[in-house]
Design a protein around this motif. Structure first.
Motif, PDB file in Angstrom:
ATOM      1  N   ASP A 196     -93.948  15.876   1.141  1.00 26.91           N
ATOM      2  CA  ASP A 196     -93.232  14.427   2.217  1.00 26.91           C
ATOM      3  C   ASP A 196     -93.099  13.810   2.284  1.00 26.91           C
ATOM      4  O   ASP A 196     -91.572  12.773   2.951  1.00 26.91           O
ATOM      5  N   LYS A 197     -93.688  13.022   0.815  1.00 22.39           N
ATOM      6  CA  LYS A 197     -92.901  11.629   0.963  1.00 22.39           C
ATOM      7  C   LYS A 197     -93.430  10.678   1.805  1.00 22.39           C
ATOM      8  O   LYS A 197     -93.391   9.293   2.509  1.00 22.39           O
ATOM      9  N   ASP A 198     -95.106  10.866   2.345  1.00 13.97           N
ATOM     10  CA  ASP A 198     -95.171   9.760   3.576  1.00 13.97           C
ATOM     11  C   ASP A 198     -96.597   9.120   3.992  1.00 13.97           C
ATOM     12  O   ASP A 198     -97.429   8.669   4.750  1.00 13.97           O
ATOM     13  N   GLY A 199     -97.175   9.910   2.054  1.00 12.57           N
ATOM     14  CA  GLY A 199     -98.416   8.557   1.450  1.00 12.57           C
ATOM     15  C   GLY A 199     -99.820   9.197   1.606  1.00 12.57           C
ATOM     16  O   GLY A 199    -101.060   8.424   0.978  1.00 12.57           O
ATOM     17  N   TYR A 200     -99.088  10.460   2.092  1.00  9.84           N
ATOM     18  CA  TYR A 200    -100.159  11.146   2.495  1.00  9.84           C
ATOM     19  C   TYR A 200    -100.120  12.029   1.589  1.00  9.84           C
ATOM     20  O   TYR A 200     -99.744  13.025   1.248  1.00  9.84           O
ATOM     21  N   GLY A 201    -101.166  13.123   0.712  1.00  8.61           N
ATOM     22  CA  GLY A 201    -101.116  14.009   0.697  1.00  8.61           C
ATOM     23  C   GLY A 201    -101.533  15.952   1.383  1.00  8.61           C
ATOM     24  O   GLY A 201    -102.318  15.863   2.065  1.00  8.61           O
ATOM     25  N   ASP A 202    -100.849  16.263   0.773  1.00  6.77           N
ATOM     26  CA  ASP A 202    -100.769  17.491   2.024  1.00  6.77           C
ATOM     27  C   ASP A 202    -101.070  18.939   0.585  1.00  6.77           C
ATOM     28  O   ASP A 202    -101.182  19.019  -0.520  1.00  6.77           O
ATOM     29  N   ILE A 203    -101.733  19.303   1.668  1.00  2.00           N
ATOM     30  CA  ILE A 203    -102.857  20.997   0.808  1.00  2.00           C
ATOM     31  C   ILE A 203    -101.901  22.198   0.978  1.00  2.00           C
ATOM     32  O   ILE A 203    -101.512  22.293   2.760  1.00  2.00           O
ATOM     33  N   VAL A 204    -101.786  22.540  -0.189  1.00  9.96           N
ATOM     34  CA  VAL A 204    -100.522  23.763  -0.609  1.00  9.96           C
ATOM     35  C   VAL A 204    -101.788  24.690  -0.924  1.00  9.96           C
ATOM     36  O   VAL A 204    -102.154  24.634  -1.741  1.00  9.96           O
TER      37      VAL A 204
ATOM     38  N   THR B 231     -99.309  28.677   2.306  1.00 13.04           N
ATOM     39  CA  THR B 231     -99.964  27.217   3.640  1.00 13.04           C
ATOM     40  C   THR B 231     -99.770  26.766   2.897  1.00 13.04           C
ATOM     41  O   THR B 231    -100.523  25.836   2.054  1.00 13.04           O
ATOM     42  N   VAL B 232     -98.874  25.250   4.473  1.00 12.59           N
ATOM     43  CA  VAL B 232     -99.021  23.954   4.190  1.00 12.59           C
ATOM     44  C   VAL B 232     -99.916  23.108   5.054  1.00 12.59           C
ATOM     45  O   VAL B 232     -99.445  23.469   5.844  1.00 12.59           O
ATOM     46  N   THR B 233    -100.829  22.211   4.658  1.00 17.72           N
ATOM     47  CA  THR B 233    -101.674  21.633   5.993  1.00 17.72           C
ATOM     48  C   THR B 233    -101.177  20.541   5.658  1.00 17.72           C
ATOM     49  O   THR B 233    -101.536  19.450   4.218  1.00 17.72           O
ATOM     50  N   TYR B 234    -100.666  19.777   6.268  1.00 16.94           N
ATOM     51  CA  TYR B 234    -100.484  18.168   6.071  1.00 16.94           C
ATOM     52  C   TYR B 234    -101.205  16.806   6.071  1.00 16.94           C
ATOM     53  O   TYR B 234    -102.328  17.197   6.918  1.00 16.94           O
ATOM     54  N   GLY B 235    -101.161  16.202   5.592  1.00 18.97           N
ATOM     55  CA  GLY B 235    -102.304  15.135   5.183  1.00 18.97           C
ATOM     56  C   GLY B 235    -101.612  13.932   6.544  1.00 18.97           C
ATOM     57  O   GLY B 235    -100.706  13.670   6.627  1.00 18.97           O
TER      58      GLY B 235
ATOM     59  N   THR C 192    -106.532  10.420   8.972  1.00 18.82           N
ATOM     60  CA  THR C 192    -107.897  11.206   9.550  1.00 18.82           C
ATOM     61  C   THR C 192    -108.318  11.993   8.411  1.00 18.82           C
ATOM     62  O   THR C 192    -109.146  12.714   8.032  1.00 18.82           O
ATOM     63  N   GLY C 193    -107.568  12.705   7.395  1.00 21.60           N
ATOM     64  CA  GLY C 193    -107.534  13.495   6.562  1.00 21.60           C
ATOM     65  C   GLY C 193    -106.978  14.831   6.597  1.00 21.60           C
ATOM     66  O   GLY C 193    -105.958  15.460   5.424  1.00 21.60           O
ATOM     67  N   LEU C 194    -106.483  15.839   7.591  1.00 25.44           N
ATOM     68  CA  LEU C 194    -105.815  16.736   7.875  1.00 25.44           C
ATOM     69  C   LEU C 194    -104.710  16.131   9.627  1.00 25.44           C
ATOM     70  O   LEU C 194    -105.451  15.330  10.345  1.00 25.44           O
ATOM     71  N   SER C 195    -103.380  15.935   9.242  1.00 16.89           N
ATOM     72  CA  SER C 195    -102.670  15.822  10.011  1.00 16.89           C
ATOM     73  C   SER C 195    -102.973  16.987  11.382  1.00 16.89           C
ATOM     74  O   SER C 195    -102.848  18.516  11.629  1.00 16.89           O
ATOM     75  N   THR C 196    -102.512  16.431  12.603  1.00 16.98           N
ATOM     76  CA  THR C 196    -102.131  17.333  13.861  1.00 16.98           C
ATOM     77  C   THR C 196    -100.805  18.731  14.320  1.00 16.98           C
ATOM     78  O   THR C 196    -101.253  19.163  14.293  1.00 16.98           O
ATOM     79  N   ARG C 197    -100.072  17.862  12.778  1.00 11.83           N
ATOM     80  CA  ARG C 197     -99.174  19.416  12.565  1.00 11.83           C
ATOM     81  C   ARG C 197     -99.037  20.361  12.672  1.00 11.83           C
ATOM     82  O   ARG C 197    -100.221  20.506  11.262  1.00 11.83           O
ATOM     83  N   THR C 198     -98.904  21.523  13.299  1.00 18.70           N
ATOM     84  CA  THR C 198     -99.276  22.620  12.504  1.00 18.70           C
ATOM     85  C   THR C 198     -99.222  22.516  11.260  1.00 18.70           C
ATOM     86  O   THR C 198     -97.770  23.094  10.932  1.00 18.70           O
TER      87      THR C 198
ATOM     88  N   LEU D 155     -90.139  26.369  -4.581  1.00 21.52           N
ATOM     89  CA  LEU D 155     -90.308  25.613  -3.182  1.00 21.52           C
ATOM     90  C   LEU D 155     -89.589  24.256  -3.243  1.00 21.52           C
ATOM     91  O   LEU D 155     -90.655  23.640  -3.877  1.00 21.52           O
ATOM     92  N   ARG D 156     -89.228  24.063  -2.398  1.00 22.70           N
ATOM     93  CA  ARG D 156     -88.423  21.966  -2.633  1.00 22.70           C
ATOM     94  C   ARG D 156     -89.467  21.539  -1.100  1.00 22.70           C
ATOM     95  O   ARG D 156     -89.276  21.859  -0.335  1.00 22.70           O
ATOM     96  N   GLY D 157     -90.412  19.965  -1.830  1.00 21.21           N
ATOM     97  CA  GLY D 157     -90.584  19.157  -1.178  1.00 21.21           C
ATOM     98  C   GLY D 157     -89.605  18.152  -0.593  1.00 21.21           C
ATOM     99  O   GLY D 157     -87.870  18.302  -0.890  1.00 21.21           O
ATOM    100  N   SER D 158     -89.513  17.967   0.332  1.00 15.37           N
ATOM    101  CA  SER D 158     -88.036  16.733   1.519  1.00 15.37           C
ATOM    102  C   SER D 158     -89.180  16.346   1.773  1.00 15.37           C
ATOM    103  O   SER D 158     -90.095  15.846   2.596  1.00 15.37           O
ATOM    104  N   ALA D 159     -87.871  15.273   2.665  1.00 15.13           N
ATOM    105  CA  ALA D 159     -88.474  14.501   4.056  1.00 15.13           C
ATOM    106  C   ALA D 159     -89.630  15.065   5.421  1.00 15.13           C
ATOM    107  O   ALA D 159     -89.958  14.899   5.803  1.00 15.13           O
ATOM    108  N   THR D 160     -88.234  16.228   5.779  1.00 11.23           N
ATOM    109  CA  THR D 160     -89.674  16.938   7.005  1.00 11.23           C
ATOM    110  C   THR D 160     -90.946  17.938   6.351  1.00 11.23           C
ATOM    111  O   THR D 160     -91.091  18.811   6.876  1.00 11.23           O
ATOM    112  N   GLY D 161     -90.940  17.714   4.497  1.00 13.02           N
ATOM    113  CA  GLY D 161     -91.561  18.964   4.173  1.00 13.02           C
ATOM    114  C   GLY D 161     -91.348  19.791   3.474  1.00 13.02           C
ATOM    115  O   GLY D 161     -90.259  19.839   2.740  1.00 13.02           O
ATOM    116  N   LEU D 162     -92.274  20.794   3.300  1.00 11.35           N
ATOM    117  CA  LEU D 162     -92.252  21.858   2.047  1.00 11.35           C
ATOM    118  C   LEU D 162     -90.901  22.528   2.846  1.00 11.35           C
ATOM    119  O   LEU D 162     -91.385  22.711   3.818  1.00 11.35           O
ATOM    120  N   THR D 163     -89.972  22.998   2.239  1.00 18.54           N
ATOM    121  CA  THR D 163     -88.759  24.090   2.619  1.00 18.54           C
ATOM    122  C   THR D 163     -88.416  25.539   0.993  1.00 18.54           C
ATOM    123  O   THR D 163     -88.137  25.313   0.560  1.00 18.54           O
TER     124      THR D 163
END
Length: 483
Positions: free
Chosen positions: A281-289, A310-314, A317-323, A382-390
């Motif tokens: 999602d290009k927010d500056g934090y790596g996401d774990i797929v 499964t995408v766990t967003y970064g 603090t390491g892991l985002s509170t985002r579901t 699967l494409r990346g986007s500003a809202t995340g993987l889609t």
């Protein structure tokens, strides 16, 4: 519990045929190395290493080899390649049955000379006449490609029980040198060889991490990448966790990079058998797929009817509170239908296929049935986007896709390994995908170019180990891709 990858290799190894391997000529490099990750000869184009771990070498069944195909402005050039085994001059060891040389690969510039090096985890290598197994062989990059190798000889853990069972590279302590993480089926379960690593095989130091005591995870996979944005590489340890009922389930733990202890255990997250870290999602934090191809059950809660990603967003603090978000072939926009044993999520890779700045994810479904062809396999982007993987804009490819060479056949397992990498330096990543079961386990690799709208099958090509000068016969060519 052994990954299916190794079980399949072992079961097939007895039927191998082949011959002695030789070092073919590489490509002429530029005067100074590019410093690009994945560029073994420093010419400014990324290259791809391809494992053939069950090939017969010097008469030894399952000795294995690695092929390196070099990138050019036109893409991968199969005339510029090398075949490397333990029978190659300058490479440590001797071909032995069931060494499976190449079935564990990672890459990085370990000596800091600007050329990417390749590490082979030869976990089946017996150490002399002892009961210890496992060597870490560094194949050194250079101006004419890989010409020599060195086993890491010091410091080493006290006990070696398949050292190199899993490997990953990154700057885990943030000191500017590439380190090597290697799993060990003993204590400590994880060893960090701190860089730089000299060409005599000496690492700067060794840090042992007992993942079992810290997190009860038995490592079956290591994924390196930047998650929390602090400039230090983080390490996802994927493996098995024993439940209260005595069963095992997949779990992962994020170990964050740390200047003092190298890596520090963090939270558990979605388990899986494949993984990649990318800022989708290009927010500056790596996401774990993570990919989990197992059926949904009480012990494999992250799987789906035919597998899941499964995408766990970064976050800082390491892991985002985002579901975390899960994708299956029943998700909106994702081609296909989730069916039992598709193995959607068997393999994963990240890269920007259309140059829009958002990393995309290649997902292999190695056992997807196509028509009457069982386990033929597909690869989905699967494409990346500003809202995340889609799933929006997702596309799938198989050997039945127009302009893709070959025909989908039972047990080809197209998508067994996938690699998104920019081999022609056009700012977009191309797809390298394997079908290790092609031609009754000989194996083959496909190369698809990229455009501003994504991957294209037009102009795609395929090749085998024999195309590159390797031996004929079962090899599982394409079992692992690295670059």
């Amino acid at each position: 519990m052994r990954p299916l990858r190794t079980a399949l290799a072992a079961a097939t190894a007895a039927a191998l045929t082949g011959g002695l391997l030789t070092l073919a000529s590489a490509t002429t490099a530029a005067a100074a190395p590019s410093g690009l990750a994945g560029d073994f000869n420093g010419d400014g184009y990324r290259d791809v290493a391809i494992a053939a771990p069950i090939a017969k070498v010097s008469g030894k069944t399952g000795a294995g080899y690695v092929a390196v195909v070099y990138g050019t402005k036109s893409g991968l050039d199969t005339s510029k390649r090398q075949i490397i085994s333990q029978a190659t001059d300058g490479i440590p060891g001797s071909p032995e049955a069931s060494d499976y040389f190449g079935d564990r690969l990672t890459s990085g510039d370990f000596d800091g000379d600007g050329y990417t090096d390749l590490v082979v985890g030869v976990h089946g290598e017996r150490i002399g006449s002892t009961d210890s197994f496992g060597a870490l062989t560094v194949l050194w990059g250079g101006a004419t490609g890989i010409k020599s190798g060195t086993d890491i000889s010091s410091p080493l853990p006290e006990y070696r029980n398949e050292l190199g069972w899993v490997i990953a590279a990154g700057d885990f302590d943030g000191d500017g040198h590439t380190d090597l993480a290697a799993g060990n089926n003993s204590t400590p379960a994880l060893n960090i060889f701190k860089g730089p690593i000299s060409r005599t095989g000496k690492a700067s130091s060794l840090v042992g991490v007992d993942t079992v005591d810290q997190t009860t995870i038995y490592p079956d996979g290591l994924i390196a990448g930047e998650v929390n944005g602090d400039g230090k590489t983080d390490l996802l340890v994927m493996g098995q966790e024993e439940t209260s009922g005595g069963e095992y389930r997949t779990r992962s733990v994020l170990y964050t990079g740390n200047a003092t202890t190298t890596v520090k255990a963090g939270k558990k997250l979605a388990g899986g058998y494949a993984g990649v870290i990318a800022d989708v999602d290009k927010d500056g934090y790596g996401d774990i797929v993570t990919g989990n191809f197992m059926e949904k059950s009480t012990t494999e809660p992250n799987g789906g009817p035919g597998g899941a990603v499964t995408v766990t967003y970064g976050a800082a603090t390491g892991l985002s509170t985002r579901t975390p978000v899960k994708f299956t072939q029943d998700s909106a926009g994702v081609p296909g239908t989730a069916e039992k044993n598709d193995f959607f999520g068997w393999s994963l890779s990240a890269g920007d296929v259309n140059g829009d700045g958002f990393p995309d994810i290649a997902v292999g479904a190695a056992q997807e049935t196509i028509g009457s062809a069982k386990n033929a396999g597909t690869v989905t982007i699967l494409r990346g986007s500003a809202t995340g993987l889609t799933g929006t804009g997702a596309k799938s490819y198989s050997q039945n896709t127009a302009n893709v060479p070959g025909t989908a056949e039972s047990y080809d397992q197209f998508g067994y390994a996938v690699q998104l990498t920019d081999v022609d330096d056009n700012g977009r990543t191309e797809l390298v995908a394997s079908a290790s079961g092609e031609n009754t386990s000989d194996g083959a690799v496909w190369f698809l170019k990229s455009t501003t709208s994504g991957l294209t099958a037009t102009g795609s090509k395929s090749f085998t180990g024999t195309t590159l000068g390797g031996p004929s016969g079962d090899a599982y060519f394409g079992d692992v891709l690295e670059g």
